[in-house]
Design an enzyme around this catalytic site. Structure first.
Site, PDB file in Angstrom:
ATOM      1  N   ARG A 230      -6.048   6.510  -6.000  1.00 52.76           N
ATOM      2  CA  ARG A 230      -6.648   7.004  -7.234  1.00 52.76           C
ATOM      3  C   ARG A 230      -8.165   7.029  -7.040  1.00 52.76           C
ATOM      4  NH1 ARG A 230      -2.544   9.006  -8.427  1.00 52.76           N
ATOM      5  NH2 ARG A 230      -1.178   8.531 -10.193  1.00 52.76           N
ATOM      6  N   HIS A 278      -6.351  16.583  -5.494  1.00 59.79           N
ATOM      7  CA  HIS A 278      -5.186  15.782  -5.880  1.00 59.79           C
ATOM      8  C   HIS A 278      -3.896  16.545  -5.532  1.00 59.79           C
ATOM      9  CE1 HIS A 278      -3.795  12.409  -8.803  1.00 59.79           C
ATOM     10  NE2 HIS A 278      -2.807  12.734  -7.974  1.00 59.79           N
TER      11      HIS A 278
HETATM   12  P1  NDP Z   1       4.530   1.316  -4.729  1.00 58.01           P
HETATM   13  O1  NDP Z   1       4.476   0.608  -6.037  1.00 58.01           O
HETATM   14  O2  NDP Z   1       5.840   1.590  -4.121  1.00 58.01           O
HETATM   15  O3  NDP Z   1       3.665   0.512  -3.654  1.00 58.01           O
HETATM   16  C1  NDP Z   1       2.471  -0.101  -3.977  1.00 58.01           C
HETATM   17  C2  NDP Z   1       2.012  -0.944  -2.798  1.00 58.01           C
HETATM   18  O4  NDP Z   1       0.708  -1.461  -3.092  1.00 58.01           O
HETATM   19  C3  NDP Z   1       2.916  -2.145  -2.545  1.00 58.01           C
HETATM   20  O5  NDP Z   1       3.069  -2.344  -1.168  1.00 58.01           O
HETATM   21  C4  NDP Z   1       2.133  -3.302  -3.161  1.00 58.01           C
HETATM   22  O6  NDP Z   1       2.376  -4.562  -2.551  1.00 58.01           O
HETATM   23  C5  NDP Z   1       0.707  -2.862  -2.878  1.00 58.01           C
HETATM   24  N1  NDP Z   1      -0.232  -3.504  -3.802  1.00 58.01           N
HETATM   25  C6  NDP Z   1      -0.313  -3.375  -5.144  1.00 58.01           C
HETATM   26  N2  NDP Z   1      -1.278  -4.157  -5.646  1.00 58.01           N
HETATM   27  C7  NDP Z   1      -1.822  -4.808  -4.585  1.00 58.01           C
HETATM   28  C8  NDP Z   1      -2.850  -5.775  -4.447  1.00 58.01           C
HETATM   29  N3  NDP Z   1      -3.529  -6.234  -5.505  1.00 58.01           N
HETATM   30  N4  NDP Z   1      -3.114  -6.236  -3.206  1.00 58.01           N
HETATM   31  C9  NDP Z   1      -2.420  -5.801  -2.135  1.00 58.01           C
HETATM   32  N5  NDP Z   1      -1.424  -4.865  -2.206  1.00 58.01           N
HETATM   33  C10 NDP Z   1      -1.144  -4.395  -3.409  1.00 58.01           C
HETATM   34  O7  NDP Z   1       3.699   2.670  -4.926  1.00 58.01           O
HETATM   35  P2  NDP Z   1       3.898   4.079  -4.183  1.00 58.01           P
HETATM   36  O8  NDP Z   1       3.858   3.852  -2.717  1.00 58.01           O
HETATM   37  O9  NDP Z   1       5.034   4.811  -4.750  1.00 58.01           O
HETATM   38  O10 NDP Z   1       2.564   4.823  -4.669  1.00 58.01           O
HETATM   39  C11 NDP Z   1       1.291   4.260  -4.452  1.00 58.01           C
HETATM   40  C12 NDP Z   1       0.219   5.034  -5.184  1.00 58.01           C
HETATM   41  O11 NDP Z   1      -0.041   6.263  -4.545  1.00 58.01           O
HETATM   42  C13 NDP Z   1       0.536   5.440  -6.624  1.00 58.01           C
HETATM   43  O12 NDP Z   1       0.403   4.367  -7.519  1.00 58.01           O
HETATM   44  C14 NDP Z   1      -0.488   6.530  -6.870  1.00 58.01           C
HETATM   45  O13 NDP Z   1      -1.702   5.968  -7.330  1.00 58.01           O
HETATM   46  C15 NDP Z   1      -0.699   7.130  -5.465  1.00 58.01           C
HETATM   47  N6  NDP Z   1      -0.119   8.477  -5.367  1.00 58.01           N
HETATM   48  C16 NDP Z   1      -0.978   9.528  -5.197  1.00 58.01           C
HETATM   49  C17 NDP Z   1      -0.491  10.797  -5.086  1.00 58.01           C
HETATM   50  C18 NDP Z   1      -1.422  11.936  -4.854  1.00 58.01           C
HETATM   51  O14 NDP Z   1      -1.020  13.099  -4.965  1.00 58.01           O
HETATM   52  N7  NDP Z   1      -2.664  11.680  -4.503  1.00 58.01           N
HETATM   53  C19 NDP Z   1       0.946  11.082  -5.139  1.00 58.01           C
HETATM   54  C20 NDP Z   1       1.758   9.907  -5.307  1.00 58.01           C
HETATM   55  C21 NDP Z   1       1.233   8.660  -5.414  1.00 58.01           C
HETATM   56  P3  NDP Z   1       3.842  -5.236  -2.590  1.00 58.01           P
HETATM   57  O15 NDP Z   1       4.709  -4.363  -1.700  1.00 58.01           O
HETATM   58  O16 NDP Z   1       3.633  -6.565  -2.015  1.00 58.01           O
HETATM   59  O17 NDP Z   1       4.275  -5.204  -4.021  1.00 58.01           O
HETATM   60  C1  OXD Z   2       1.505  10.473  -8.593  1.00 60.40           C
HETATM   61  C2  OXD Z   2       0.492  11.500  -8.353  1.00 60.40           C
HETATM   62  O1  OXD Z   2       1.141   9.327  -8.885  1.00 60.40           O
HETATM   63  O2  OXD Z   2       0.879  12.675  -8.170  1.00 60.40           O
HETATM   64  O3  OXD Z   2       2.707  10.781  -8.490  1.00 60.40           O
HETATM   65  O4  OXD Z   2      -0.695  11.187  -8.298  1.00 60.40           O
END
Ligand code: NDP
Ligand code: OXD
Length: 315
Positions: A230, A278
């Protein structure tokens, strides 16, 4: 799906993306009666809403909502909305076709830097014929912030190039060939071994501004930063300073604060910054709708499907 399930579901998206989502819900799950949130005559009967960046008005209109299905992975726009009642369950998209797209996106830009394409782009207008030194893929240390649905699959995918891949998350991971770092105490050692930092974290109070001067300054000189998490993860002025000081070699940014980024922002024309609007990964309608429909059915059957957001963690 059970024909008895005649629930009306409200769909809330931007005007441009509304029709394709509606068409797919009606094709796969006509019995759900998904309809435009403003065109529903008996809003008190609606328990479910499928949403992307919902406004306060949605929650005012449907007093009996129990569950919200986010049409994307990141739920920051829902959790930061004070109008969302605390008793409502929020489900998010897990993968939804996005991991394959993220793999393509990061591969493209990582290979760009690993194979010195940025240097060759600088050489060409100077008509400079100079081969950059060979380096083995195993010497290119990629670090992924966030090892969830998207980050963990990216880590596995990148190994096919032979890169040295590590990931950072809250909890330790066991992924073949991937070094796992976890928690605040292991952020510094993770960063100091990382030549290409890829951010796929959710936006939470803990991760806000994580790409700041202190953390990016711990990357080795000449590292690159790629952010598809983000916009709020990045402190843009800190990035610009580190690029101008030649501590960082380049940056790839897909997400911004705000979006769209204002035309006068310094990132737009910076020679070391590559930007996309994005667009690194988009929710694919077919798998997302299939997942949401099946999750809804599981909820109706008193099961506990995956994808439920933990509000205390913020993701
Ligand atoms: P998940 O919830 O599956 O994974 C999140 C990961 O982040 C987990 O491994 C989690 O750790 C880790 N995490 C969260 N908080 C912390 C912290 N404080 N310290 C260390 N690690 C942390 O999310 P997704 O993989 O599905 O998606 C991730 C992000 O990608 C979305 O939230 C979104 O913001 C972004 N995104 C962007 C898109 C775009 O088009 N640019 C499209 C899709 C997503 P743990 O495994 O230990 O819980
Ligand atoms: C998502 C994105 O979070 O598209 O799925 O950013």
């Amino acid at each position: 799906m059970d024909n008895k399930l005649m629930t009306r579901c409200a769909l809330f998206t931007s005007d441009e993306s509304f029709e394709p989502w509606l068409r797919e819900f009606n094709r796969q799950f006509p019995q759900l009666n998904v309809a435009h949130w403003q065109h529903i005559e008996n809003p008190e009967q609606v328990k479910y809403a499928m949403v992307w960046s919902p406004s306060k008005a949605l929650f005012e209109r449907f007093p009996n909502l129990t569950t919200v299905f986010n049409l994307g992975a990141g739920v920051d726009a829902i959790l930061s909305n004070p109008a969302v009642p605390s008793h409502i369950d929020i489900y998010r998209i897990e993968d939804g076709g996005m991991s394959a797209q993220m793999n393509q996106y990061f591969s493209y830009f990582l290979l760009h830097f690993f194979r010195d394409m940025d240097l060759y782009q600088q050489q060409q207008p100077l008509k400079q014929w100079k081969v950059q030194p060979f380096r083995p893929a195993s010497s290119f240390r990629v670090g992924i912030l966030g090892m969830g649905q998207l980050g963990a699959k990216l880590a596995s995918h990148l190994q096919s190039y032979g890169f040295d891949v590590a990931g950072w998350s809250r909890s330790k991971k066991q992924l073949p060939g991937v070094t796992s770092y976890a928690g605040a105490n292991e952020l510094e050692p993770f960063l100091s071994r990382t030549d290409a930092l890829c951010c796929l974290l959710p936006l939470t109070p803990d991760t806000l501004g994580i790409l700041n001067r202190k953390n990016m300054g711990q990357l080795p000189k000449g590292a690159v930063v790629l952010n598809a998490g983000r916009g709020e993860h990045l402190v843009a002025d800190d990035l610009l300073a580190l690029l101008d000081e030649n501590h960082l070699r380049g940056a790839v940014l897909d997400v911004f604060k705000p979006e769209p980024l204002p035309a006068d922002h310094g990132l737009w024309l910076h020679p070391k910054v590559m930007m996309t609007p994005h667009s690194s990964a988009q929710s694919e309608h077919v798998p997302c709708v299939e997942r949401i429909g099946n999750t809804l059915q599981a909820i109706e059957n008193n099961q506990a499907p995956s994808g439920l957001v933990d509000r205390s963690r913020g993701y």
